[in-house]
Design a protein around this motif. Sequence first.
Motif, PDB file in Angstrom:
ATOM      1  N   GLU A  14       0.818  -1.200   0.000  1.00 57.97           N
ATOM      2  CA  GLU A  14       0.000   0.000   0.000  1.00 57.97           C
ATOM      3  C   GLU A  14       0.859   1.260   0.000  1.00 57.97           C
ATOM      4  N   GLU A  15       0.190   2.402  -0.278  1.00 57.85           N
ATOM      5  CA  GLU A  15       0.845   3.710  -0.285  1.00 57.85           C
ATOM      6  C   GLU A  15       2.053   3.732  -1.205  1.00 57.85           C
ATOM      7  N   ILE A  16       1.881   3.212  -2.413  1.00 57.10           N
ATOM      8  CA  ILE A  16       2.950   3.219  -3.418  1.00 57.10           C
ATOM      9  C   ILE A  16       2.967   4.591  -4.086  1.00 57.10           C
ATOM     10  N   THR A  17       4.094   5.240  -4.078  1.00 59.32           N
ATOM     11  CA  THR A  17       4.186   6.616  -4.597  1.00 59.32           C
ATOM     12  C   THR A  17       4.816   6.682  -5.976  1.00 59.32           C
ATOM     13  N   THR A  18       5.320   5.576  -6.487  1.00 58.17           N
ATOM     14  CA  THR A  18       5.909   5.569  -7.826  1.00 58.17           C
ATOM     15  C   THR A  18       4.913   4.971  -8.815  1.00 58.17           C
ATOM     16  N   ASP A  19       5.060   5.328 -10.090  1.00 58.00           N
ATOM     17  CA  ASP A  19       4.143   4.830 -11.113  1.00 58.00           C
ATOM     18  C   ASP A  19       4.242   3.316 -11.277  1.00 58.00           C
ATOM     19  N   THR A  20       5.442   2.802 -11.101  1.00 57.93           N
ATOM     20  CA  THR A  20       5.687   1.371 -11.302  1.00 57.93           C
ATOM     21  C   THR A  20       6.300   0.775 -10.042  1.00 57.93           C
ATOM     22  N   LEU A  21       5.789  -0.362  -9.623  1.00 59.25           N
ATOM     23  CA  LEU A  21       6.353  -1.090  -8.484  1.00 59.25           C
ATOM     24  C   LEU A  21       7.077  -2.321  -9.012  1.00 59.25           C
ATOM     25  N   ALA A  22       8.381  -2.407  -8.723  1.00 60.48           N
ATOM     26  CA  ALA A  22       9.167  -3.569  -9.134  1.00 60.48           C
ATOM     27  C   ALA A  22       9.132  -4.612  -8.027  1.00 60.48           C
ATOM     28  N   LEU A  23       8.821  -5.835  -8.396  1.00 60.04           N
ATOM     29  CA  LEU A  23       8.781  -6.958  -7.467  1.00 60.04           C
ATOM     30  C   LEU A  23       9.754  -8.026  -7.945  1.00 60.04           C
ATOM     31  N   ARG A  24      10.454  -8.643  -7.008  1.00 56.46           N
ATOM     32  CA  ARG A  24      11.508  -9.590  -7.374  1.00 56.46           C
ATOM     33  C   ARG A  24      11.413 -10.865  -6.546  1.00 56.46           C
ATOM     34  N   MET A  25      11.961 -11.931  -7.114  1.00 62.27           N
ATOM     35  CA  MET A  25      12.345 -13.093  -6.323  1.00 62.27           C
ATOM     36  C   MET A  25      13.848 -12.995  -6.106  1.00 62.27           C
ATOM     37  N   SER A  26      14.286 -13.282  -4.891  1.00 64.56           N
ATOM     38  CA  SER A  26      15.713 -13.216  -4.588  1.00 64.56           C
ATOM     39  C   SER A  26      16.500 -14.196  -5.452  1.00 64.56           C
ATOM     40  N   ARG A  27      17.760 -13.874  -5.663  1.00 68.47           N
ATOM     41  CA  ARG A  27      18.676 -14.775  -6.364  1.00 68.47           C
ATOM     42  C   ARG A  27      19.680 -15.391  -5.405  1.00 68.47           C
ATOM     43  N   THR A  28      19.647 -14.976  -4.145  1.00 62.67           N
ATOM     44  CA  THR A  28      20.576 -15.494  -3.144  1.00 62.67           C
ATOM     45  C   THR A  28      19.815 -15.732  -1.848  1.00 62.67           C
ATOM     46  N   SER A  29      20.529 -16.317  -0.884  1.00 66.87           N
ATOM     47  CA  SER A  29      19.908 -16.623   0.401  1.00 66.87           C
ATOM     48  C   SER A  29      20.925 -16.452   1.513  1.00 66.87           C
ATOM     49  N   PRO A  30      20.557 -15.824   2.628  1.00 68.31           N
ATOM     50  CA  PRO A  30      21.506 -15.615   3.727  1.00 68.31           C
ATOM     51  C   PRO A  30      22.209 -16.899   4.153  1.00 68.31           C
ATOM     52  N   GLY A  31      23.532 -16.839   4.217  1.00 66.59           N
ATOM     53  CA  GLY A  31      24.326 -18.010   4.560  1.00 66.59           C
ATOM     54  C   GLY A  31      24.845 -18.764   3.359  1.00 66.59           C
ATOM     55  N   ARG A  32      24.294 -18.466   2.196  1.00 66.89           N
ATOM     56  CA  ARG A  32      24.758 -19.050   0.932  1.00 66.89           C
ATOM     57  C   ARG A  32      25.442 -17.954   0.139  1.00 66.89           C
ATOM     58  N   TYR A  33      26.411 -18.331  -0.691  1.00 66.13           N
ATOM     59  CA  TYR A  33      27.208 -17.344  -1.408  1.00 66.13           C
ATOM     60  C   TYR A  33      27.011 -17.402  -2.915  1.00 66.13           C
ATOM     61  N   ALA A  34      26.421 -18.483  -3.416  1.00 60.12           N
ATOM     62  CA  ALA A  34      26.193 -18.640  -4.847  1.00 60.12           C
ATOM     63  C   ALA A  34      24.809 -18.126  -5.223  1.00 60.12           C
ATOM     64  N   LEU A  35      24.581 -18.019  -6.529  1.00 59.69           N
ATOM     65  CA  LEU A  35      23.271 -17.628  -7.033  1.00 59.69           C
ATOM     66  C   LEU A  35      22.326 -18.829  -7.039  1.00 59.69           C
ATOM     67  N   HIS A  36      21.077 -18.576  -6.692  1.00 60.26           N
ATOM     68  CA  HIS A  36      20.030 -19.598  -6.735  1.00 60.26           C
ATOM     69  C   HIS A  36      18.791 -18.939  -7.323  1.00 60.26           C
ATOM     70  N   GLU A  37      18.387 -19.398  -8.466  1.00 60.71           N
ATOM     71  CA  GLU A  37      17.350 -18.697  -9.216  1.00 60.71           C
ATOM     72  C   GLU A  37      15.958 -19.113  -8.744  1.00 60.71           C
ATOM     73  N   PHE A  38      15.520 -18.525  -7.644  1.00 58.88           N
ATOM     74  CA  PHE A  38      14.247 -18.904  -7.041  1.00 58.88           C
ATOM     75  C   PHE A  38      13.053 -18.534  -7.924  1.00 58.88           C
ATOM     76  N   PHE A  58      20.786  -9.504  -2.225  1.00 59.79           N
ATOM     77  CA  PHE A  58      19.811 -10.498  -2.671  1.00 59.79           C
ATOM     78  C   PHE A  58      19.703 -10.590  -4.198  1.00 59.79           C
ATOM     79  N   GLU A  59      20.500  -9.784  -4.899  1.00 53.02           N
ATOM     80  CA  GLU A  59      20.407  -9.755  -6.357  1.00 53.02           C
ATOM     81  C   GLU A  59      21.662 -10.259  -7.050  1.00 53.02           C
ATOM     82  N   GLU A  60      22.769 -10.365  -6.323  1.00 56.09           N
ATOM     83  CA  GLU A  60      24.028 -10.808  -6.914  1.00 56.09           C
ATOM     84  C   GLU A  60      24.705 -11.815  -5.978  1.00 56.09           C
ATOM     85  N   ALA A  61      25.661 -12.563  -6.520  1.00 52.62           N
ATOM     86  CA  ALA A  61      26.438 -13.481  -5.693  1.00 52.62           C
ATOM     87  C   ALA A  61      27.188 -12.698  -4.621  1.00 52.62           C
ATOM     88  N   ASN A  62      27.391 -13.324  -3.469  1.00 52.82           N
ATOM     89  CA  ASN A  62      28.075 -12.677  -2.354  1.00 52.82           C
ATOM     90  C   ASN A  62      29.454 -13.317  -2.176  1.00 52.82           C
TER      91      ASN A  62
END
Length: 598
Positions: A43-67, A307-311
């Motif tokens: 709610e209360e979105i102030t931009t014309d477009t809202l970008a929504l994502r699925m993470s590509r990484t996970s805390p404790g993991r360092y590689a990419l995982h395409e969820f 959450f968007e790139e390898a760590n």
Amino acid sequence: MRYLLLIFLSGFQSIQLSAQINNYSISFENAVHHEATIVASFEEITTDTLALRMSRTSPGRYALHEFAKNVYNFTANDGEGNPLKITKENPYEWKVSGHDGQVNIKYTLFANRGDGTYSQIDESHAHLNIPATFMYAPSLAKRKILVDFNLREDLNWKVATQLPHLKDNNYSAPDLYYFMDSPTELSNHKVREFNIDNQTVKLALHDPGTEEEADAYFEKVKKVVITEKEVFGALPTFDYGSYTFLACYTPNASGDGMEHRNSTILTSTRTLANGGMEGNIGTVSHEFFHSWNVERIRPKTLEPFNFEEANMSGELWFAEGFTSYYTNLILCRAQLISPEKYVEGLTGTFNYVWNSPARQFFNPIEMSFQAPFVDASTSVDPVNRENTFISYYSYGSVLGLALDLSLREKGLNLDDFMKQVWDTYGKTEIPYSIENLNKSLNLYAGDVFGNNFFNNFIYKSDMPKYAELLSSVGVNYSQEPNAAYFGAAVSITDDLNGKIQTNTKIGSPAYKAALDKDDIITSINGKPFPNGVQFDVFIKEFKPNDKLSVTFLRDTQERNTEVILESDPSYTISLQEKNGEKLSKKVLKARNNWLKVE
């Protein structure tokens, strides 16, 4: 993930005042087919477009995982229920436009891997790793999150999570980072808990065994917690006053362990009644140690977690490796394994590290840099890891052993060094660098000692003087010069030939003879490949410098080569008294101080 309680409280108050909350709900009507239905409202979105994502990484993991690959049936509507425009510019993101200030989404998630990285949904449980489950809006990351877990009451599910409980099946998170770091187990699990230093430590155990087995296992968990506290002198201050072990020991799970700030995921196919009582407790030891070392004693390179790139981090030899050193040492100190089992258990890791050709390519820091390629990462092209990579878990663990025993020769010890690092970087939650660790060791043990350790064993790949170090605590370290060595793993094929299973080790007899992975050995010294005899046993019939005339197939073409056997480089590590040696009082005292035994 780093969260100071002050930030929690101030952030929570500001969110309450602004009333900006992201709401999620998840249900499991089609759990039998591994599906969940997820709805969310922004709610209360102030931009014309809202970008929504699925993470590509996970805390404790360092590689990419395409969820994102497991998401489908995605729809988006405004506050009045009108469908919104959805555009995709990359595989991980959905851009929603034309809203009225509110965006409501709905999607289906397929999930069928129960471990520390992925999610698994079936009629036994909903095992949820949050990044693998919930879509998020990066622009709204600082908002408070509310989530409603619609439980399968017909399956007697209940909730286990580090998320703060509100009421019924409603839970919250102060922001996106905490939400992503909060794995959740929904199942008919058993719960055990105890109070230590005015904090609660819980075990949520999803296992088909008896209440008595759960009680017995929880006693082991308690011993681990208490023994690890002794290393650092105090428990971490857990947010919301509790820490939860989320243990899923079921045949449909996958073996894993994954640390989080106030909880950990523990998964295994071994139930308590089927080897898990002894076989799973090592993961408990490793993951709980992470509540100090990596969750709060945290590398700068992992802050903030992306959450968007390898760590990538060069400190994993310390964060993961030193934690691995303590894993079985803690079990020994807690009297969950014997000193003999602990010491002899060092042998496999020791040989893996110090007989690897990979040290000529990378030092421990550079091995740590490899994590995005090896940390549960997948690829289809062959790699040469046998020759170019040593796990930072293993490399760091044997360096932790060397540092501990070296410090003890000076009247110091690794426990007190870890306490110092905890006081400086853990309690304060100031992320550290490799240079900070070097300076900390200099401060604790002197510049000469600290710089020598880092310059030789961290910035370079030299091998410590283990014979002297292990002898100081009554441990033998030896090689067998008369044992023959071939240098490749060979298995028996269905037609009774020998197939080389892995890349041959650089510098080994097999490597020098130009043998390679997938070669099929058909005869040795003019005789058919030994029928029904393990190849390692067969090689023991020979001596170093013996020559083997080998006939083999490569790409169906017959070839010949000569292998000149060498001395087996493997080390054997054992207690000195097992070989009939008597320990001096000084050595026995040093060992007892190391292993904390009477």
